[in-house]
Design a protein around this motif. Structure first.
Motif, short mmCIF file in Angstrom:
data_model
loop_
_atom_site.label_atom_id
_atom_site.label_comp_id
_atom_site.label_asym_id
_atom_site.label_seq_id
_atom_site.Cartn_x
_atom_site.Cartn_y
_atom_site.Cartn_z
N TYR A 374 -26.51 0.57 43.32
CA TYR A 374 -27.93 0.16 42.81
C TYR A 374 -28.25 -0.74 43.44
N SER A 375 -30.08 -0.51 43.48
CA SER A 375 -30.92 -1.57 44.13
C SER A 375 -32.17 -1.02 43.64
N GLU A 376 -32.71 -2.25 44.00
CA GLU A 376 -34.65 -2.23 43.41
C GLU A 376 -35.48 -0.90 43.80
N ALA A 377 -34.78 -1.13 45.88
CA ALA A 377 -35.50 -0.43 47.07
C ALA A 377 -34.99 0.98 47.09
N ASN A 378 -33.45 1.54 46.49
CA ASN A 378 -33.28 3.37 46.68
C ASN A 378 -33.69 3.76 45.04
N LYS A 379 -34.31 3.36 44.14
CA LYS A 379 -33.74 3.41 42.70
C LYS A 379 -34.93 4.39 42.36
N GLU A 380 -35.65 5.62 42.13
CA GLU A 380 -37.11 5.71 41.43
C GLU A 380 -36.74 6.10 40.08
N GLU A 381 -38.22 5.68 38.60
CA GLU A 381 -38.26 5.68 37.70
C GLU A 381 -39.14 6.69 37.09
N VAL A 382 -39.11 7.45 36.24
CA VAL A 382 -39.58 8.26 35.35
C VAL A 382 -39.80 7.46 34.08
N LYS A 383 -41.12 7.29 33.62
CA LYS A 383 -41.72 7.21 31.70
C LYS A 383 -41.69 8.21 31.12
N LEU A 384 -40.58 7.70 30.01
CA LEU A 384 -40.21 8.47 29.07
C LEU A 384 -40.93 7.91 28.10
N THR A 385 -41.22 8.79 26.58
CA THR A 385 -42.01 7.96 25.86
C THR A 385 -42.10 8.78 24.48
N ALA A 386 -40.85 8.29 23.31
CA ALA A 386 -39.95 8.49 22.05
C ALA A 386 -41.32 8.83 21.16
N TYR A 387 -41.06 9.71 20.93
CA TYR A 387 -42.15 9.69 19.30
C TYR A 387 -40.83 10.24 18.52
N LEU A 388 -40.93 9.75 17.03
CA LEU A 388 -40.73 10.28 15.81
C LEU A 388 -41.71 10.41 14.70
N SER A 389 -40.91 11.99 14.41
CA SER A 389 -42.33 12.61 13.84
C SER A 389 -41.69 13.19 12.24
N THR A 390 -42.44 12.90 11.62
CA THR A 390 -42.37 12.54 9.70
C THR A 390 -42.82 14.49 9.83
N GLN A 391 -43.36 15.42 10.03
CA GLN A 391 -43.72 16.38 9.91
C GLN A 391 -43.04 17.35 8.99
N HIS A 392 -41.53 17.12 8.85
CA HIS A 392 -40.17 17.87 8.44
C HIS A 392 -40.67 16.99 7.29
N ARG A 393 -40.52 16.30 7.08
CA ARG A 393 -39.93 15.58 5.43
C ARG A 393 -41.04 15.81 4.93
N GLN A 394 -42.30 15.72 5.28
CA GLN A 394 -43.91 15.18 4.37
C GLN A 394 -44.92 16.32 5.07
N SER A 395 -46.02 16.95 4.07
CA SER A 395 -46.85 17.73 4.68
C SER A 395 -47.81 16.72 5.03
N THR A 396 -48.82 17.21 6.10
CA THR A 396 -50.17 15.77 6.18
C THR A 396 -50.96 17.21 5.17
N ALA A 397 -51.95 16.50 4.95
CA ALA A 397 -53.29 17.22 4.85
C ALA A 397 -54.19 17.88 5.10
N ILE A 398 -54.29 17.66 7.24
CA ILE A 398 -54.84 17.63 8.18
C ILE A 398 -54.68 19.58 8.19
N PRO A 399 -56.16 20.29 8.30
CA PRO A 399 -55.73 21.31 8.26
C PRO A 399 -55.15 22.03 9.49
N THR A 400 -55.29 22.92 9.74
CA THR A 400 -54.96 24.05 11.35
C THR A 400 -56.07 24.03 11.91
N VAL A 401 -55.06 23.47 13.61
CA VAL A 401 -56.72 22.98 14.27
C VAL A 401 -56.04 24.43 15.46
#
Length: 406
Positions: A374-401
């Motif tokens: 392992y070294s900085e020269a031979n590695k590749e990086e891919v950015k990931l984003t984790a997101y915590l959705s509370t849609q199943h816990r509480q319904s929002t008042a936002i109508p259908t989009v």
């Protein structure tokens, strides 16, 4: 600027049918004719500063805005601005009228010839009744209030939710539409485009709604656009003018930054990576307390070498995310054999009262050939984003989009 225009019905129809045609000065007589002398039957909108009439050009229709109050310099500036704006999402400006005509009026017990000034603007007609109906057409079936409504009992004009609080609360005689007022209106419209309602919604609630409805078709680029637009909408519609963005340039710069970042991501995706990663936006849909919330991460190795990988979280992430993906409960490393696929099951578990305020967690997936150290020269990086959705816990008042909005 008072001038006599010579445009005819045919000229106005030509401008209406040809998007490249320039707006023209229009004679008052023409606008009187096509609106049936500004008949009340042709009124399609009314506000504190103008009345809008429907005008007929053969079997086609235009909207004629008759100003009730105006400042000559301001009227000229508005025309100059309207003539510069040409965009598929902006109502087309067709022409203007600036004339003074004589009209007999009573004065001190006798009739005199008074000079009546007329300032009018002519636009493309929106058949659905107004801009807010166009905005809501693909967002919600719930009807919305017009921009302005006329209070029949008080005789006062009541402004819709698009006007800034400082404008509504100011003395009517000293009211002025400032750049900060425009930013407020912009924020309300952006929020309405995202949610179908003018009511401010939290960024997370907006994202939850879109994630739920986009389903498997969602992409990281789409969700990042939604996130940035929701944040801009909230900032623009801040009740305090001083807390709104500096100007529209500031907003454009932010949107261009998001677009530029997405372009970089697309270039990276198009290049030959050691590991193909899908998805790069990980949505954890919150489950009842005590249950694990899973999310699948698919890694594909299309090379002839084994690839090692490990996942680490970015610095500065909320400690509660760090605890979820810490080494004690998360083994974020492994090997993907040559010409094979690997599915990693990521899980989180949250207590009801311990959900982080920032529901985003930025992570990096590093990969490198197995036979190399392992070294900085031979590695590749891919950015990931984790997101915590509370849609199943509480319904929002936002109508259908509408997915087509993206």
């Amino acid at each position: 600027m008072d001038c006599k225009a010579s445009a005819t019905r045919e000229d106005l129809e030509f401008i209406l049918l040809n998007e490249d045609a320039e707006p023209k000065p229009l004679p008052l007589s023409l606008l009187v004719d096509i609106t049936s002398d500004f008949s009340d039957k042709n009124i399609i909108g009314r506000g504190g500063f103008a009345i809008v009439y429907k005008g007929s050009i053969g079997n086609r229709t235009v909207a004629v805005k008759r100003l009730l109050h105006f400042d000559e310099n301001g009227f000229q500036r508005e025309i100059k601005c309207l003539m510069k704006v040409k965009h598929q999402n902006v109502v087309r400006f067709l022409g203007y009228c600036n004339e003074t005509r004589g009209k007999m009026a009573g004065f001190k017990g006798t009739l005199v010839m008074a000079q009546e000034e007329e300032r009018l603007l002519c636009f493309q007609y929106l058949s659905k009744g107004g801009l807010n109906n166009y905005i809501n057409a693909g967002l919600t079936s719930t009807s919305s209030a017009q921009y302005f409504t006329h209070g029949s009992e008080t005789g006062k004009h009541t402004f819709g939710g698009y006007m800034a609080p400082e404008f509504i609360d100011s003395n009517p005689e000293n009211r002025a539409i400032t750049k900060k007022c425009d930013l407020y209106s912009l924020g309300v419209i952006i929020m309405e485009l995202l949610t179908g309602t003018r009511t401010p919604c939290a960024v997370n609630d907006v994202l939850d709604s879109w994630i739920s409805q986009l389903g498997e078709s969602k992409t990281k680029a789409q969700l990042e656009q939604i996130k940035e637009c929701a944040q801009i909408a909230i900032e623009c519609s801040n009740p305090k003018a001083e807390n709104r963005p500096l100007d529209t340039k500031h907003i454009i710069d932010r949107l261009q930054k998001v677009e530029s970042a997405q372009g970089t991501q697309l270039q990276s995706a198009a290049s030959k990576l050691l590991l193909q990663v899908h998805p790069t936006f990980l949505v954890f849909e919150l489950q009842p307390a005590g249950k694990l919330t899973p999310c699948l991460l698919h890694l594909t190795n299309d090379t002839d070498e084994d690839m090692e990988f490990k996942i680490r979280i970015e610095e500065g992430v909320d400690r509660r995310w760090s605890e979820q993906f810490g080494e004690q409960r998360f083994s974020g490393f492994g090997i993907v054999a040559a010409r094979s696929a690997y599915t990693l099951i990521l899980t989180v578990s949250w207590e009801r009262d311990d959900i982080p305020e920032n529901r985003f967690c930025e992570m990096i997936l590093e990969s490198w050939p197995n036979q190399d150290s392992y070294s900085e020269a031979n590695k590749e990086e891919v950015k990931l984003t984790a997101y915590l959705s509370t849609q199943h816990r509480q319904s929002t008042a936002i109508p259908t989009v509408n997915k087509k909005q993206l």
